[in-house]
Design a protein around this motif. Structure first.
Motif, PDB file in Angstrom:
ATOM      1  N   MET A   1      -3.813  -3.691  -8.665  1.00 48.89           N
ATOM      2  CA  MET A   1      -2.484  -3.562  -8.137  1.00 48.89           C
ATOM      3  C   MET A   1      -2.503  -2.718  -6.861  1.00 48.89           C
ATOM      4  N   PHE A   2      -3.329  -1.677  -6.852  1.00 48.33           N
ATOM      5  CA  PHE A   2      -3.425  -0.811  -5.681  1.00 48.33           C
ATOM      6  C   PHE A   2      -3.865  -1.603  -4.451  1.00 48.33           C
ATOM      7  N   ALA A   3      -4.818  -2.504  -4.641  1.00 47.71           N
ATOM      8  CA  ALA A   3      -5.303  -3.312  -3.521  1.00 47.71           C
ATOM      9  C   ALA A   3      -4.237  -4.277  -3.019  1.00 47.71           C
ATOM     10  N   HIS A   4      -3.400  -4.794  -3.913  1.00 47.97           N
ATOM     11  CA  HIS A   4      -2.335  -5.710  -3.488  1.00 47.97           C
ATOM     12  C   HIS A   4      -1.259  -4.978  -2.700  1.00 47.97           C
ATOM     13  N   VAL A   5      -0.925  -3.775  -3.118  1.00 46.66           N
ATOM     14  CA  VAL A   5       0.152  -3.037  -2.453  1.00 46.66           C
ATOM     15  C   VAL A   5      -0.297  -2.478  -1.103  1.00 46.66           C
ATOM     16  N   PHE A   6      -1.507  -1.933  -1.055  1.00 45.01           N
ATOM     17  CA  PHE A   6      -1.957  -1.261   0.160  1.00 45.01           C
ATOM     18  C   PHE A   6      -2.950  -2.065   0.987  1.00 45.01           C
ATOM     19  N   GLY A   7      -3.229  -3.289   0.609  1.00 44.36           N
ATOM     20  CA  GLY A   7      -4.201  -4.090   1.328  1.00 44.36           C
ATOM     21  C   GLY A   7      -3.569  -5.070   2.287  1.00 44.36           C
ATOM     22  N   GLY A   8      -4.332  -5.448   3.281  1.00 44.40           N
ATOM     23  CA  GLY A   8      -3.884  -6.458   4.226  1.00 44.40           C
ATOM     24  C   GLY A   8      -2.747  -5.972   5.112  1.00 44.40           C
ATOM     25  N   ALA A   9      -1.844  -6.875   5.399  1.00 46.06           N
ATOM     26  CA  ALA A   9      -0.740  -6.563   6.292  1.00 46.06           C
ATOM     27  C   ALA A   9       0.523  -6.165   5.535  1.00 46.06           C
ATOM     28  N   THR A  10       0.397  -5.851   4.250  1.00 49.19           N
ATOM     29  CA  THR A  10       1.576  -5.527   3.453  1.00 49.19           C
ATOM     30  C   THR A  10       2.270  -4.277   3.963  1.00 49.19           C
ATOM     31  N   MET A  11       1.519  -3.228   4.188  1.00 47.97           N
ATOM     32  CA  MET A  11       2.121  -1.980   4.663  1.00 47.97           C
ATOM     33  C   MET A  11       2.659  -2.140   6.085  1.00 47.97           C
ATOM     34  N   LEU A  12       1.918  -2.824   6.945  1.00 46.87           N
ATOM     35  CA  LEU A  12       2.381  -3.071   8.314  1.00 46.87           C
ATOM     36  C   LEU A  12       3.674  -3.875   8.297  1.00 46.87           C
ATOM     37  N   GLY A  13       3.723  -4.905   7.464  1.00 46.50           N
ATOM     38  CA  GLY A  13       4.918  -5.731   7.374  1.00 46.50           C
ATOM     39  C   GLY A  13       6.095  -4.995   6.774  1.00 46.50           C
ATOM     40  N   ALA A  14       5.833  -4.177   5.761  1.00 46.44           N
ATOM     41  CA  ALA A  14       6.925  -3.464   5.092  1.00 46.44           C
ATOM     42  C   ALA A  14       7.550  -2.404   5.977  1.00 46.44           C
ATOM     43  N   PHE A  15       6.743  -1.700   6.756  1.00 43.58           N
ATOM     44  CA  PHE A  15       7.278  -0.589   7.542  1.00 43.58           C
ATOM     45  C   PHE A  15       7.708  -0.971   8.948  1.00 43.58           C
ATOM     46  N   PHE A  16       7.068  -1.952   9.550  1.00 45.08           N
ATOM     47  CA  PHE A  16       7.374  -2.256  10.942  1.00 45.08           C
ATOM     48  C   PHE A  16       8.062  -3.597  11.146  1.00 45.08           C
ATOM     49  N   MET A  17       7.632  -4.628  10.441  1.00 46.24           N
ATOM     50  CA  MET A  17       8.192  -5.957  10.698  1.00 46.24           C
ATOM     51  C   MET A  17       9.444  -6.238   9.881  1.00 46.24           C
TER      52      MET A  17
END
Length: 83
Positions: A1-17
């Motif tokens: 679950m940690f890898a799904h939440v913090f991996g890839g563009a998820t954090m970039l998309g959630a905070f900026f896009m």
């Protein structure tokens, strides 16, 4: 679950896009609905799709529904009673 939440563009998309002013809903209830729908669609995308990263596609799909969310979640004007 940690890898799904913090991996890839998820954090970039959630905070900026996803928080872009020109494409996000204008009401607080609309923002909550938008965020929940983005999260559910991203979870379904990663679970059932063969492509590992879908944050960009999810944001494009949800940005198409922002006018509908804004139309359905109209804030009530203070002092006006429902007829």
């Amino acid at each position: 679950m940690f890898a799904h939440v913090f991996g890839g563009a998820t954090m970039l998309g959630a905070f900026f896009m996803a928080t872009d002013y020109s494409t996000s809903p204008t009401t607080p209830k609309g923002e909550i609905i938008y965020g929940i729908c983005c999260g559910v669609l991203l979870m379904l995308w990663r679970q059932f799709s063969s492509m590992p990263e879908g944050m960009t596609f999810i944001l494009l799909i949800m940005n198409c529904f922002v006018p509908l969310i804004d139309y359905l979640i109209i804030p009530r004007v203070y002092g006006v009673k429902k007829s």
